[in-house]
Design an enzyme around this catalytic site. Structure first.
Site, PDB file in Angstrom:
ATOM      1  N   TYR A 230       3.440  10.097   3.926  1.00 37.03           N
ATOM      2  CA  TYR A 230       2.088  10.161   4.503  1.00 37.03           C
ATOM      3  C   TYR A 230       1.411   8.798   4.488  1.00 37.03           C
ATOM      4  O   TYR A 230       0.331   8.611   5.049  1.00 37.03           O
ATOM      5  CB  TYR A 230       1.243  11.192   3.732  1.00 37.03           C
ATOM      6  CG  TYR A 230       0.454  10.634   2.565  1.00 37.03           C
ATOM      7  CD1 TYR A 230       1.100  10.233   1.392  1.00 37.03           C
ATOM      8  CD2 TYR A 230      -0.926  10.492   2.633  1.00 37.03           C
ATOM      9  CE1 TYR A 230       0.383   9.707   0.330  1.00 37.03           C
ATOM     10  CE2 TYR A 230      -1.656   9.969   1.563  1.00 37.03           C
ATOM     11  CZ  TYR A 230      -0.990   9.580   0.422  1.00 37.03           C
ATOM     12  OH  TYR A 230      -1.706   9.059  -0.639  1.00 37.03           O
ATOM     13  N   ARG A 231       2.059   7.833   3.846  1.00 39.77           N
ATOM     14  CA  ARG A 231       1.444   6.514   3.665  1.00 39.77           C
ATOM     15  C   ARG A 231       2.566   5.608   3.222  1.00 39.77           C
ATOM     16  O   ARG A 231       3.513   6.076   2.565  1.00 39.77           O
ATOM     17  CB  ARG A 231       0.396   6.646   2.551  1.00 39.77           C
ATOM     18  CG  ARG A 231      -0.645   5.594   2.456  1.00 39.77           C
ATOM     19  CD  ARG A 231      -1.646   6.025   1.379  1.00 39.77           C
ATOM     20  NE  ARG A 231      -2.547   4.944   1.062  1.00 39.77           N
ATOM     21  CZ  ARG A 231      -3.374   4.944   0.018  1.00 39.77           C
ATOM     22  NH1 ARG A 231      -3.395   5.978  -0.800  1.00 39.77           N
ATOM     23  NH2 ARG A 231      -4.161   3.927  -0.199  1.00 39.77           N
TER      24      ARG A 231
ATOM     25  N   HIS B  10       5.421  -1.805  -8.687  1.00 35.22           N
ATOM     26  CA  HIS B  10       6.122  -0.724  -8.014  1.00 35.22           C
ATOM     27  C   HIS B  10       5.445  -0.432  -6.687  1.00 35.22           C
ATOM     28  O   HIS B  10       4.304  -0.833  -6.439  1.00 35.22           O
ATOM     29  CB  HIS B  10       6.174   0.539  -8.883  1.00 35.22           C
ATOM     30  CG  HIS B  10       4.868   1.275  -9.021  1.00 35.22           C
ATOM     31  ND1 HIS B  10       3.930   0.955  -9.959  1.00 35.22           N
ATOM     32  CD2 HIS B  10       4.365   2.327  -8.332  1.00 35.22           C
ATOM     33  CE1 HIS B  10       2.903   1.767  -9.837  1.00 35.22           C
ATOM     34  NE2 HIS B  10       3.128   2.609  -8.868  1.00 35.22           N
TER      35      HIS B  10
ATOM     36  N   TYR C 164       0.595  -0.365  -2.258  1.00 39.38           N
ATOM     37  CA  TYR C 164       0.694  -0.314  -0.801  1.00 39.38           C
ATOM     38  C   TYR C 164       0.360  -1.668  -0.173  1.00 39.38           C
ATOM     39  O   TYR C 164      -0.224  -1.735   0.898  1.00 39.38           O
ATOM     40  CB  TYR C 164      -0.249   0.761  -0.245  1.00 39.38           C
ATOM     41  CG  TYR C 164       0.193   2.186  -0.521  1.00 39.38           C
ATOM     42  CD1 TYR C 164      -0.547   2.997  -1.370  1.00 39.38           C
ATOM     43  CD2 TYR C 164       1.335   2.727   0.075  1.00 39.38           C
ATOM     44  CE1 TYR C 164      -0.161   4.301  -1.627  1.00 39.38           C
ATOM     45  CE2 TYR C 164       1.726   4.034  -0.172  1.00 39.38           C
ATOM     46  CZ  TYR C 164       0.972   4.821  -1.032  1.00 39.38           C
ATOM     47  OH  TYR C 164       1.359   6.119  -1.277  1.00 39.38           O
TER      48      TYR C 164
END
Lengths: 165, 532
Positions: free
Chosen positions: B477-478, B395, B92
């Site tokens: 959700y993220r 990834h 992220y």
């Protein structure tokens, strides 16, 4: 001898084991001539620091026994584990990096080196040598004077201000 | 030397850096190319391209007072800041800023474990405390509490919770933001706010009661840019007497519907306490027929069941979960679970591990599925790469959220299987993971590369997945910071009223727009409409 870091090369196992341990030991004793393996990287150009060296070996990998034996022969404190380096990181590596300086000569999976390379940066340490082989990578991670200061202070402590007790 | 942030002159940037040095000390300001590269996103989907996000510098404060000093300087120079705790969630975005040119505020020096109460089962930590740190503290001091760790476990409690990440143990603890109780925040104005009961100066319940009095504001500091959180309290799980890890398998594709319905019912009744993962051994791998079926996007149950029968008779679905508690209670819970699931023809039950606690260090190291027992691990990296393969590629996590319904898991895996195939990617694994009490997340790994051509394909895949799943009722959700704008576009109800509310809050709380501009597409007025 393999070039450090800027591209691995394939050599016979005995050579790369002994050369990695020799490099780490040279880093440990500040032997500049032995520590510079003939390749030119900024790490090699800097004066080799004086740091105790430890060896880190993943016993689940082929060739690990020879690496561990070579490390012990050279007098390196040898840490062993199988597969997951997290426990050794918490119990041994992180406290030693925190109190520093040390050099780590490793024989691990590429994934483990990847993790340690990132984790060690918070203690001002960098990978100064890395060689690839079929099942493993060997490397030296070193805390050198003049590199970035370690982010983590000397002790992680539990405390609570008296006024909030 | 790194370039100054957009809109800031080199002279003002250097003046700001000197002022930051005055706050933290010269050794804690990092402004060389070599230092700044340490904050590069190693898994960036923009690697090496002009739009890749880079910090312009980094600063590492050691106290709340220093954070306030940094914020004051940032306001003076309109210097964008990007606070990180450990910055290690590589899927992220890691430590790289959402807005290129930001100064990373590296909070790792603020790594004190301020309080642990074995009696109340709580802790209070600073942003630099990692799962490793707290786990080691609990073990060293023989405190009979567990952490709930993310996997891998090298990240920080606060960073993971503030991005609303999750773990694997009991429901009360594995939704990491939900497990927090009380926070302290340095607002963009420099003011310090304590939330919940912490706002009452003498309260002894800051880490015991979440809401305090009046509006509960904690949520606005999650997945946002409204302040720099400098302390968070968390509830911790009491170490159980025992644990039993089990696997439940079902043979046919459509069996996942009663499987998930029953497991969810048991989770809601607190009979099954842990996170539940429902994965398909049949749909894993690169078998050409499997790839064809997944890529078709609509193979029938009969086609799939025929494939499964021909693939050595592996069960179509396997659910993994853990019971915690007294041995007697665990035994009763497991028996009841088996009773409830026995109506599914061909269901299989297996006990895969059992433990009594506390574990010795050697026993803890030998645990296979460590995160389910509050033991932080780095094993996940090794499981992702073949032996000897350099993990240079990375990834992103694509994390759509579906109802806890087996038919939704099937529908989503059909849809994404076709998208991956249409765009020339091998299929992602299929698993529904119940971190939260009323939903299932279907994580997909979207590969990232170190070349522009492959990353262009990856970005197209990711965008297709985000849009397509949202259209079908499965928004994420993220999401990775490179895609924050895209992600928030999927939350456009009321003609974007939520986004306007975010901007209203931003303008009020951060008038000079200094904290994490662009994070979750929340831009300060002065940068509104900017491409990050």
């Amino acid at each position: 001898m393999c070039r450090p870091l800027r591209g691995g090369c394939m050599v016979d196992r005995r050579s790369f084991i002994t050369s990695t341990i020799a490099f780490a030991t040279a880093v440990a004793v500040g032997n500049e001539a032995e520590g510079r393996s003939g390749a030119s990287t900024p790490a090699d150009a800097a004066p080799a620091p004086t740091e105790p060296a430890i060896a880190l070996v993943d016993l689940s990998l082929g060739g690990s026994a020879a690496f561990a034996a070579a490390a012990r022969e050279r007098g390196l404190d040898t840490l062993q584990y199988r597969g997951d380096v997290a426990a050794v990181w918490m119990r041994e590596l992180e406290p030693r990096l925190r109190s520093g300086p040390i050099a780590i000569a490793g024989y691990t999976s590429a994934a483990t080196w990847f993790c340690l390379d990132l984790l060690a940066r918070d203690f001002g340490a960098r990978t100064v040598r890395r060689s690839d082989e079929t099942e493993a990578v060997s490397f030296v991670i070193s805390q050198s004077p003049g590199r970035r200061a370690a982010l983590a202070p000397a002790a992680v402590r539990a405390q609570w201000s008296a006024q909030h007790a | 030397m790194p370039k100054p942030p957009p809109g800031l002159s080199e002279r003002d940037f250097q003046a700001a850096l000197r002022a930051l040095e005055g706050v933290v000390g010269r050794e804690w300001l990092f402004a060389t190319d070599e230092d700044v590269l340490l904050y590069r996103d190693g898994y960036s989907p923009l690697w090496g391209e002009a739009e890749e996000r880079f910090a312009s510098a980094a600063v590492a404060p050691s106290s709340v007072e220093q954070v306030q000093g940094i914020v004051k300087i940032a306001n003076q120079y309109s210097l964008p800041l990007y606070p990180i705790s450990t910055g290690r969630n590589l899927t992220y975005g890691g430590a790289a800023p959402a807005y290129s040119g930001s100064v990373v505020v590296d909070l790792k020096r603020m790594n004190r474990i301020l309080d642990v109460s074995a009696r109340d089962k709580t802790c209070l930590v600073e942003p630099g405390v990692s799962y490793f740190d707290l786990y080691r503290h609990l073990r060293t001091n023989k405190i009979p509490l567990w952490i709930d760790t993310a996997d891998p476990g090298w990240g920080g409690l606060m960073g993971n919770a503030l991005d609303r990440g999750g773990g694997y143990t009991d429901i009360e603890f594995r939704d990491h933001f939900d497990a927090h109780c009380g926070m302290e925040v340095v607002l963009p104005t420099g003011e310090v706010v304590r939330t919940g009961m912490g706002a009452s100066p003498q309260a002894k319940t800051w880490q015991l009661f979440k809401y305090g009095l009046g509006p509960w504001v904690d949520g606005i500091f999650s997945q946002s840019n409204f302040g720099i959180v400098t302390k968070m309290g968390f509830w911790l799980m009491e170490e159980p007497e025992a644990a039993l890890q089990v696997s439940v398998t079902v043979p046919k594709r459509r069996d996942v519907v009663p499987l998930v319905d029953t497991l969810h019912s048991l989770m809601c009744a607190h009979t099954v306490p842990s996170q539940v993962t429902v994965a398909s051994p049949v749909m894993a791998g690169n078998n050409p027929e499997l790839v064809r079926l997944r890529g078709s996007g609509g193979a029938s149950d009969a086609d799939w069941d025929r494939f499964a029968a021909g693939a050595g008779g592996a069960p179509f679905w396997a659910a993994q979960f853990v019971y915690y508690g007294s041995s007697k209670v665990i035994a009763a819970q497991w028996e009841h679970t088996k009773d409830r699931l026995s109506s599914i023809a061909g269901v299989g039950f297996r006990e895969t591990a059992s433990y009594t606690f506390p574990l010795s260090d050697e026993q803890a190291e030998a645990v296979a599925d460590k995160a389910r027992y509050g033991i932080p691990s780095l094993n996940l990296f090794g499981s992702r790469t073949a032996p000897g393969a350099p993990p240079l590629e990375g990834h992103m996590d694509f994390s759509p959220m579906i109802p806890p319904h087996g038919e939704a898991l099937i529908a989503l895996s059909d849809y994404t299987g076709k998208v991956y195939a249409d765009q020339g990617f091998p299929p992602s694994f299929v698993a529904g993971m119940m971190f939260h009490p009323r939903t299932m997340i279907c994580f997909h790994a979207v590969p990232t590369f170190r070349n522009a051509a492959d990353n262009a394909r990856t970005r197209k895949l990711f965008e297709t997945l985000v849009r397509g799943c949202a259209e079908r009722g499965w928004p994420i959700y993220r999401i990775h910071p490179v895609f924050h704008k895209l992600g928030m576009e999927m939350f456009s109800a009321g003609d974007g009223s939520l986004h306007r509310l975010h901007e209203t809050l931003k303008d009020a709380i951060d008038p000079n727009g200094i904290v994490s501009p662009g994070r979750y597409d929340i831009w300060p007025r002065r940068l509104r409409g900017t491409r990050a």
